[in-house]
Design a protein around this motif. Structure first.
Motif, PDB file in Angstrom:
ATOM      1  N   ILE A  40      15.069  -9.119  21.013  1.00  0.00           N
ATOM      2  CA  ILE A  40      13.610  -9.020  20.909  1.00  0.00           C
ATOM      3  C   ILE A  40      13.081  -9.277  19.502  1.00  0.00           C
ATOM      4  O   ILE A  40      11.865  -9.342  19.310  1.00  0.00           O
ATOM      5  CB  ILE A  40      13.107  -7.647  21.407  1.00  0.00           C
ATOM      6  N   ASP A  59       9.137  -8.173  14.089  1.00  0.00           N
ATOM      7  CA  ASP A  59       9.013  -9.085  15.223  1.00  0.00           C
ATOM      8  C   ASP A  59       9.291  -8.364  16.539  1.00  0.00           C
ATOM      9  O   ASP A  59       8.676  -8.663  17.570  1.00  0.00           O
ATOM     10  CB  ASP A  59       9.982 -10.257  15.037  1.00  0.00           C
ATOM     11  N   ALA A  60      10.205  -7.384  16.492  1.00  0.00           N
ATOM     12  CA  ALA A  60      10.563  -6.609  17.681  1.00  0.00           C
ATOM     13  C   ALA A  60       9.629  -5.421  17.925  1.00  0.00           C
ATOM     14  O   ALA A  60       9.815  -4.689  18.908  1.00  0.00           O
ATOM     15  CB  ALA A  60      11.998  -6.106  17.541  1.00  0.00           C
ATOM     16  N   ARG A  61       8.670  -5.200  17.032  1.00  0.00           N
ATOM     17  CA  ARG A  61       7.753  -4.054  17.121  1.00  0.00           C
ATOM     18  C   ARG A  61       8.497  -2.724  16.996  1.00  0.00           C
ATOM     19  O   ARG A  61       8.071  -1.697  17.519  1.00  0.00           O
ATOM     20  CB  ARG A  61       6.969  -4.079  18.439  1.00  0.00           C
ATOM     21  N   VAL A  94       7.079  -4.988  24.134  1.00  0.00           N
ATOM     22  CA  VAL A  94       7.515  -6.353  23.849  1.00  0.00           C
ATOM     23  C   VAL A  94       7.228  -7.228  25.075  1.00  0.00           C
ATOM     24  O   VAL A  94       7.704  -6.924  26.173  1.00  0.00           O
ATOM     25  CB  VAL A  94       9.018  -6.392  23.510  1.00  0.00           C
ATOM     26  N   GLN A 125       8.954 -12.783  25.126  1.00  0.00           N
ATOM     27  CA  GLN A 125       9.615 -12.640  23.829  1.00  0.00           C
ATOM     28  C   GLN A 125      11.061 -12.192  23.981  1.00  0.00           C
ATOM     29  O   GLN A 125      11.805 -12.157  23.004  1.00  0.00           O
ATOM     30  CB  GLN A 125       8.836 -11.632  22.969  1.00  0.00           C
ATOM     31  N   ARG A 126      11.476 -11.882  25.184  1.00  0.00           N
ATOM     32  CA  ARG A 126      12.814 -11.338  25.416  1.00  0.00           C
ATOM     33  C   ARG A 126      13.780 -12.469  25.788  1.00  0.00           C
ATOM     34  O   ARG A 126      13.498 -13.281  26.656  1.00  0.00           O
ATOM     35  CB  ARG A 126      12.782 -10.290  26.518  1.00  0.00           C
ATOM     36  N   GLY A 180      14.148 -18.447  19.365  1.00  0.00           N
ATOM     37  CA  GLY A 180      12.781 -18.903  19.175  1.00  0.00           C
ATOM     38  C   GLY A 180      12.433 -20.062  20.090  1.00  0.00           C
ATOM     39  O   GLY A 180      11.320 -20.137  20.639  1.00  0.00           O
ATOM     40  N   ARG A 205      12.023 -18.758  23.655  1.00  0.00           N
ATOM     41  CA  ARG A 205      10.733 -18.080  23.779  1.00  0.00           C
ATOM     42  C   ARG A 205       9.618 -19.094  24.016  1.00  0.00           C
ATOM     43  O   ARG A 205       8.706 -18.871  24.807  1.00  0.00           O
ATOM     44  CB  ARG A 205      10.411 -17.303  22.503  1.00  0.00           C
ATOM     45  N   SER A 235      16.100 -17.278  28.853  1.00  0.00           N
ATOM     46  CA  SER A 235      14.841 -16.549  28.993  1.00  0.00           C
ATOM     47  C   SER A 235      14.831 -15.717  30.268  1.00  0.00           C
ATOM     48  O   SER A 235      13.908 -14.928  30.480  1.00  0.00           O
ATOM     49  CB  SER A 235      13.666 -17.546  29.012  1.00  0.00           C
TER      50      SER A 235
END
Length: 480
Positions: free
Chosen positions: A9, A38-40, A251, A255-256, A357, A360, A385
């Motif tokens: 993530i 980026d992963a929060r 997330v 994005q995963r 990336g 995503r 994805s």
């Protein structure tokens, strides 16, 4: 979906071009914070911190120093050995730990500042970095070179890989010039990918003819522009988490990225012990296991990144999995180690972050491979994805058995593979041979001396040539 299903993530990469740049600890912290953001995920929430071995500097407590910088207290910590496969082994361990419910989040980070080290060295200054290990630990390889390799000065990859290249070339009946032209055609598209990659170290597009024989030799037949560039300042990190934690963090599903399946295997540790000097026995088994675990095949891959430290690494992989080196999907998503950068053991972190990336942005499936030591260790990882497949683990799916290596030998032998080492001034310095001994008696090494013999070795195909070895009991010398 199982709430413990691991997903990637967070991703981060940094390339520092101004020298002198920051030390590895600073780079680890920077990419760790970037990837966590980026992963929060608050960095202090990390349950696992794993770091790829740094060639640039040996800290007294690498993971401890980074954890302290981040204010984290991870219950799982790891610092790898030297290997281009180390990032995938750490990522695999992180995914396995999350799937087993041992922890919910994991950071895998790596950084090299070898360009900065070079800048200090050229200035005649000591590197002023923090927290040095005292005493300095031994180098982090898992196994030192074979005594016969050391006796013949055969330990640098630029020489071992070149020996395998000449063996493959001869086995296929390809001329010296044809191999160089093919190498240029294979690697020129990689320079185009690097030129579009903001994190790449070399961002100049090169033509096939420029790469075929455009600059000085380093380990003949390899030129400087077609081998991994090691002296870079680069860092990368990825954050993995359980689906349960990703949900709590908010997330987005897009994005995963999921590790659908991966595998690890080994060819022989000593190049001379390879049953077929120019081919890999392990790669087809490793690739087959990774694809089987992922429930996908090579044709399902939307993007591919093959480990590209030297052309023979690309060629052995293409040979083993049936991939055209010029095929439309290309061989790299970063530009590869010669152009995007080859930060020691870290490259697969960069290729994984770049692949994540890409997936995503466009969804689909991607293959990322790693190579360790002298084309000894191999990892194949399928990213997607879409969740699914089964992870796999670090247990080798194949371990090759080698032919015997003889140390001191005197008498006739046949060249199986060879290289000519070149100095920084571009001049040929010495030849290094791997030879087959009569009657299936195994293999031996030998050095070649004298300008006339070195010129002859570079001017025609020497593989298959009968040579005479003499020895002083430690090193063998070949002549013909």
């Amino acid at each position: 979906m199982d709430p413990r299903t691991p997903c990637l993530i967070g991703i981060a990469q940094r390339t520092i071009r101004e020298q002198p740049g920051p030390e590895p600890l600073d780079l680890w912290e920077a990419v760790a914070r970037d990837a966590a953001a980026d992963a929060r995920l608050p960095v202090e929430r990390l349950d696992s911190i794993q770091i790829v071995y740094s060639d640039s500097w040996q800290y007294d407590s690498p993971v401890g120093r980074l954890a302290g910088r981040l204010g984290a207290a991870p219950r799982h910590r790891a610092y790898s050995k030297v290997s281009g496969t180390a990032p995938q082994l750490l990522i695999g361990a992180a995914a396995a730990g999350i799937a087993a419910g041992e922890f919910d989040s994991a950071l895998v980070a790596g950084a090299e500042a070898l360009a900065t080290r070079r800048a200090y060295r050229l200035a005649g200054e000591h590197v002023p970095w923090s927290h040095p290990a005292d005493p300095k630990p031994p180098y982090g390889w898992e196994r030192p070179p074979h005594p016969a390799e050391l006796a013949h000065g055969l330990f640098l990859p630029v020489h071992t890989y070149a020996i395998m290249e000449t063996a493959r070339r001869a086995a296929l009946g390809i001329s010296i010039e044809e191999e160089m032209r093919d190498r240029g055609r294979m690697m020129a598209p990689m320079t185009e990918v690097a030129a579009a990659n903001p994190h790449a170290w070399r961002r100049t597009v090169r033509t096939p003819s420029e790469l075929a024989r455009g600059d000085r030799f380093v380990g003949w037949p390899y030129t400087r522009s077609t081998v991994a560039v090691l002296e870079v300042d680069q860092a990368a990190a990825v954050v993995l988490a359980s689906t349960r934690l990703a949900d709590r963090l908010g997330v987005p599903a897009a994005q995963r990225v999921y590790l659908r399946g991966w595998a690890y295997g080994e060819d022989t540790w000593e190049v001379a012990a390879r049953p077929a000097l120019g081919a890999s026995q392990a790669i087809p088994r490793v690739a087959e296991a990774a694809f089987e675990r992922a429930g996908l095949g090579l044709g399902d891959m939307d993007a591919i990144d093959l480990y590209s430290c030297f052309a023979i690494a690309l060629r052995q992989a293409c040979d083993a999995i049936g991939l055209d080196p010029l095929e439309r999907r290309g061989l790299t998503v970063t530009g590869g180690l010669p152009y995007a950068g080859g930060p020691a053991s870290d490259y697969v972190l960069h290729s994984t972050a770049t692949m994540a990336g890409l997936l995503r942005a466009q969804s689909g499936h991607g293959l990322v491979t790693g190579v360790g030591m002298h084309l000894t260790k191999h990892t194949y990882a399928v990213w997607s994805s879409e969740p699914g497949g089964r992870l796999g683990d670090a247990a080798p799916v194949f371990v090759a058995k080698g032919v015997p290596i003889v140390g001191a030998y005197e008498g006739p032998a046949v060249v199986a593979g060879y290289t000519v080492a070149h100095g920084r001034d571009g001049g040929a310095e010495r030849g290094i041979l791997v030879v087959d001994l009569p009657g299936g008696g195994g293999r031996a090494h030998a050095v070649v001396e004298g300008a006339e013999l070195l010129a002859d070795a570079e001017g025609r195909e020497l593989v298959g040539e009968e040579v005479q070895l003499t020895t002083d009991g430690k090193a063998n010398v070949a002549a013909w």
